[in-house]
Design a protein around this motif. Structure first.
Motif, PDB file in Angstrom:
ATOM      1  N   ILE A 311       0.844  -1.201   0.000  1.00  0.00           N
ATOM      2  CA  ILE A 311       0.000   0.000   0.000  1.00  0.00           C
ATOM      3  C   ILE A 311       0.876   1.247   0.000  1.00  0.00           C
ATOM      4  N   LEU A 314       2.446   1.698  -3.438  1.00  0.00           N
ATOM      5  CA  LEU A 314       1.474   2.206  -4.414  1.00  0.00           C
ATOM      6  C   LEU A 314       1.155   3.665  -4.146  1.00  0.00           C
ATOM      7  N   ARG A 315       1.051   4.016  -2.871  1.00  0.00           N
ATOM      8  CA  ARG A 315       0.787   5.403  -2.512  1.00  0.00           C
ATOM      9  C   ARG A 315       1.932   6.304  -2.970  1.00  0.00           C
ATOM     10  N   PHE A 341      -5.851   1.894  -2.084  1.00  0.00           N
ATOM     11  CA  PHE A 341      -4.861   0.995  -2.687  1.00  0.00           C
ATOM     12  C   PHE A 341      -4.957  -0.437  -2.163  1.00  0.00           C
ATOM     13  N   ASN A 344      -5.745  -3.500  -4.701  1.00  0.00           N
ATOM     14  CA  ASN A 344      -4.637  -3.723  -5.621  1.00  0.00           C
ATOM     15  C   ASN A 344      -3.423  -4.279  -4.884  1.00  0.00           C
ATOM     16  N   ALA A 345      -3.172  -3.751  -3.689  1.00  0.00           N
ATOM     17  CA  ALA A 345      -2.029  -4.216  -2.900  1.00  0.00           C
ATOM     18  C   ALA A 345      -2.179  -5.690  -2.535  1.00  0.00           C
TER      19      ALA A 345
END
Length: 436
Positions: A311, A314-315, A341, A344-345
């Motif tokens: 996460i 992605l962030r 996120f 997806n994570a």
């Protein structure tokens, strides 16, 4: 050192570790003796400060420092002893830390799940078989011509592929609304970039015409006050231009690096690039199906520590993309919520763990030839491919990334040999336009 292991929930573990008092107290005493030789305290000569004075002043801080070091060191000794592999950093809780008593602490952490990849024969893959035809090449040449086209003004009625310069004023119930007015607005027609229905009445208009355009804003329009509203735009057409496509000649060929201006060489280069992009698209499509099938047939528990790491990654990627769009300025960017996120994570962590197990179970090693091919493929899109190849090979981080990609592809290729694969003939345009 005594160690007890407790399973709390799922992948969560607690280690209770006890370290003999003698080793802690001896380490504290040794550290205090060292401080006595170096500390300067009023009333005492350098190096002659009594240990009991050092103990009174620094004893608590030294003991905390020693305890922290001991917990870290003992934890790694314990997981080695118990053959445990943590999936993230532990959290420590000190239970007992008293002079003369054994030091006791608890380390809480998660472990990797036990994974057994199964049902790979149930993975279904539709593998497109595509050939690039002469018509596909002609279409690509038309696309390239449009990319290098210019516009020239015409004194006729506008067609759907023209460009129009206009002034307009929008009203709702006869009242102008914010954001509904523009001057010298340039519209490339036929690209559906305006509100649905805006362009249609403009086809057939010519310079100097005034056109009334009635539209209804979509229910999902970004401006809350305009959602679902009926509006009318008064449009004054100021200029109509048609697309002026360049000829496919020697000068056009030189735009694409064909120095001798050969049209045949240009066609060969364009076809080669089309094939490279097609191959990449087909590989990605097949890989996606293989991975989706692998995930579908293999449900695993996920360490929250790994999901949290993903996460954050992605962030950070989202933050970097925003920075690029804002010219490097991220001061106005709010902290994006983790929920944005999370899904997806979780999928990325699942994929990583499953592919990692496939690689480990089958004792896969990096295929250096595949690494070279991946680097060369990436470099082929640049003006000086060899320079890019050398850069990848000299940069340890980039080279390691390519090795990881190669190993992942090897795992996918192995799974593909086990899956149910059905070849289906597809047209180039069907694959590439859908991809776009």
């Amino acid at each position: 050192m005594q160690v007890s292991v407790e399973t709390t929930t799922g992948l969560a573990r607690r280690l209770t570790i006890t370290v003999p008092a003698t080793s802690i107290d001896a380490a504290v005493k040794s550290r205090l003796q060292q401080l006595a030789k170096t500390q300067r305290i009023n009333g005492f000569r350098p190096g002659k400060v009594p240990v009991n004075v050092i103990q009174k002043r620094y004893g608590q801080a030294v003991r905390q420092e020693i305890a922290s070091d001991v917990m870290q060191r003992s934890f790694y000794q314990a997981i080695t002893q118990e053959k445990i592999t943590p999936a993230g950093a532990p959290s420590f809780e000190l239970k007992t830390d008293v002079v003369g008593k054994d030091l006791e602490f608890v380390a809480a952490f998660e472990i990797y799940p036990e994974i057994e990849v199964k049902d790979v024969s149930k993975i279904k893959v539709e593998k497109p078989v595509v050939e690039i035809s002469d018509k596909d090449l002609d279409n690509m040449m038309d696309t390239l011509r449009k990319q290098h086209a210019s516009y020239k003004e015409v004194k006729r009625k506008a067609k759907k592929d023209d460009r129009m310069t206009m002034d307009f004023v929008g009203t709702i119930d006869g009242v102008e609304f914010e954001g509904g007015k523009a001057e010298n607005f340039v519209l490339e027609m036929g690209k559906d970039r305006m509100i649905p229905g805006f362009e249609k009445p403009l086809v057939g208009a010519k310079t100097g015409d005034e056109v009334l355009v009635d539209v209804t804003f979509p229910e999902d329009y970004h401006a809350e006050k305009l959602k679902g509203k009926a509006a009318q735009f008064k449009v004054n057409v100021k200029k109509v231009e048609q697309l002026d496509l360049p000829k496919v000649d020697a000068e056009f060929a030189k735009l694409f690096g064909i120095e001798d201006g050969s049209i045949e060489a240009l066609h060969a280069e364009v076809r080669k690039n089309m094939q490279r992009e097609l191959d990449q698209t087909l590989k990605a499509r097949v890989k996606e199906q293989v991975i989706n099938g692998l995930v579908e047939h293999n449900s695993i528990d996920l360490p929250s520590a790994l999901v949290d790491q993903e996460i954050n990654a992605l962030r950070e990627q989202a933050k970097q993309r925003f920075a690029q769009q804002q010219g490097g300025n991220v001061s106005n960017m709010p902290e994006l919520p983790a929920d944005l996120f999370a899904e997806n994570a979780k999928k990325r962590v699942t994929i990583g763990l499953l592919l990692g197990e496939v690689i480990k179970t089958n004792a896969m090693k990096v295929d250096n030839a595949k690494v070279d091919a991946l680097i060369e493929s990436a470099a082929s899109a640049y003006e000086d491919p060899q320079e890019v190849v050398e850069y990848y090979k000299s940069n340890k981080e980039l080279f390691q990334q390519m090795q990881n990609v190669a190993l992942e592809e090897q795992a996918v290729e192995f799974l593909l040999t086990q899956a149910k694969v059905k070849e289906v003939k597809k047209a180039f345009d069907e694959i590439m336009n859908k991809q776009a």
